[in-house]
Motif scaffolding. Structure first.
Motif, mmCIF file in Angstrom:
data_model
loop_
_atom_site.group_PDB
_atom_site.id
_atom_site.type_symbol
_atom_site.label_atom_id
_atom_site.label_comp_id
_atom_site.label_asym_id
_atom_site.label_seq_id
_atom_site.Cartn_x
_atom_site.Cartn_y
_atom_site.Cartn_z
ATOM 1 N N VAL A 29 0.856 -1.184 0.000
ATOM 2 C CA VAL A 29 0.000 0.000 0.000
ATOM 3 C C VAL A 29 0.890 1.233 0.000
ATOM 4 C CG1 VAL A 29 -1.936 -1.139 1.163
ATOM 5 C CG2 VAL A 29 -0.223 0.066 2.508
ATOM 6 N N SER A 30 0.315 2.319 -0.482
ATOM 7 C CA SER A 30 1.084 3.557 -0.514
ATOM 8 C C SER A 30 0.195 4.730 -0.149
ATOM 9 C CB SER A 30 1.684 3.772 -1.902
ATOM 10 O OG SER A 30 0.669 3.933 -2.858
ATOM 11 N N ASN A 31 0.847 5.784 0.249
ATOM 12 C CA ASN A 31 0.179 7.046 0.511
ATOM 13 C C ASN A 31 0.600 7.980 -0.615
ATOM 14 O OD1 ASN A 31 -0.395 9.695 1.301
ATOM 15 N ND2 ASN A 31 -0.247 9.175 3.469
ATOM 16 N N ASP A 45 4.975 7.496 0.962
ATOM 17 C CA ASP A 45 5.349 6.331 1.759
ATOM 18 C C ASP A 45 4.769 5.065 1.145
ATOM 19 O OD1 ASP A 45 6.527 8.079 3.533
ATOM 20 O OD2 ASP A 45 4.981 7.896 5.060
ATOM 21 N N CYS A 71 9.511 -1.021 4.210
ATOM 22 C CA CYS A 71 8.899 0.294 4.114
ATOM 23 C C CYS A 71 9.868 1.260 3.476
ATOM 24 C CB CYS A 71 8.527 0.793 5.512
ATOM 25 S SG CYS A 71 7.711 2.398 5.517
ATOM 26 N N ALA A 116 6.608 6.119 9.471
ATOM 27 C CA ALA A 116 6.064 5.012 8.668
ATOM 28 C C ALA A 116 6.838 3.730 8.938
ATOM 29 C CB ALA A 116 6.097 5.361 7.188
ATOM 30 N N THR A 169 -5.722 2.223 14.068
ATOM 31 C CA THR A 169 -4.688 3.266 14.023
ATOM 32 C C THR A 169 -4.319 3.696 15.438
ATOM 33 O OG1 THR A 169 -6.363 4.987 13.704
ATOM 34 C CG2 THR A 169 -5.301 4.106 11.728
ATOM 35 N N HIS A 183 -0.393 9.943 9.487
ATOM 36 C CA HIS A 183 -0.608 9.165 8.263
ATOM 37 C C HIS A 183 0.121 7.824 8.316
ATOM 38 C CE1 HIS A 183 3.309 10.996 7.488
ATOM 39 N NE2 HIS A 183 3.518 9.994 6.659
ATOM 40 N N ALA A 184 1.178 7.730 9.105
ATOM 41 C CA ALA A 184 1.974 6.503 9.189
ATOM 42 C C ALA A 184 1.175 5.368 9.812
ATOM 43 C CB ALA A 184 3.249 6.760 9.977
ATOM 44 N N LEU A 198 -1.359 4.228 7.234
ATOM 45 C CA LEU A 198 -0.720 3.388 6.221
ATOM 46 C C LEU A 198 -0.566 1.956 6.722
ATOM 47 C CD1 LEU A 198 0.756 3.494 3.379
ATOM 48 C CD2 LEU A 198 2.864 3.713 4.716
ATOM 49 N N ASP A 235 -4.002 0.311 6.921
ATOM 50 C CA ASP A 235 -4.485 0.042 5.560
ATOM 51 C C ASP A 235 -3.824 -1.214 4.996
ATOM 52 O OD1 ASP A 235 -6.132 2.263 5.596
ATOM 53 O OD2 ASP A 235 -4.862 3.469 4.271
ATOM 54 N N ALA A 236 -2.527 -1.374 5.226
ATOM 55 C CA ALA A 236 -1.818 -2.570 4.752
ATOM 56 C C ALA A 236 -2.343 -3.811 5.450
ATOM 57 C CB ALA A 236 -0.318 -2.416 4.973
#
Length: 119
Positions: free
Chosen positions: A28-30, A35, A55, A61, A85, A101-102, A105, A108-109
């Motif tokens: 996955v990416s942002n 990242d 990563c 991240a 999160t 956001h880290a 991420l 999300d992964a």
């Protein structure tokens, strides 16, 4: 500055690298910050038996990827939703607003991996 637990995960990442064989691999990416987090997951008897990550991204991240592997290893897939999160943020201490956001991420992964394993 960064929390000491976050720095510890960054300097001494847990479960870094690839895992072969893996039952699933996700990336996955942002797109905003660039990242990228890639996870390898092996499941045995409905539990995460092993998990590795790579990563490319910021300090937060990388630390969150490391923390995620510790949170998920041993976890029953049926309990996968418990990794949030907030749980990732707690595992690394604190995240500054600009670094939240880290944790997103990482989760999300994790959710992508669980989804692929459920298929």
């Amino acid at each position: 500055m960064h929390h000491p637990r976050l720095i510890e995960h960054f300097r001494n990442p847990r479960n870094a690298g690839e895992l072969e064989p893996a039952d699933t691999v996700v990336e996955v990416s942002n797109p905003v910050c660039g990242d990228i987090l890639k996870l390898w997951v092996r499941v045995e008897a409905g539990r995460v038996a092993a998990m590795r990550f790579k990563c490319r991204g910021c300090v937060a991240a990388m630390a969150c990827g490391s923390a995620l592997t510790e949170l998920a290893t041993g976890c029953a897939l049926s309990d996968a939703a418990r990794i949030t999160t907030a749980a990732v943020e707690e595992a690394v201490g604190e995240l500054e607003t600009a670094s939240k956001h880290a944790a997103v991420l990482a989760v999300d992964a994790w959710r992508a991996a669980v989804s692929k394993l459920a298929d």
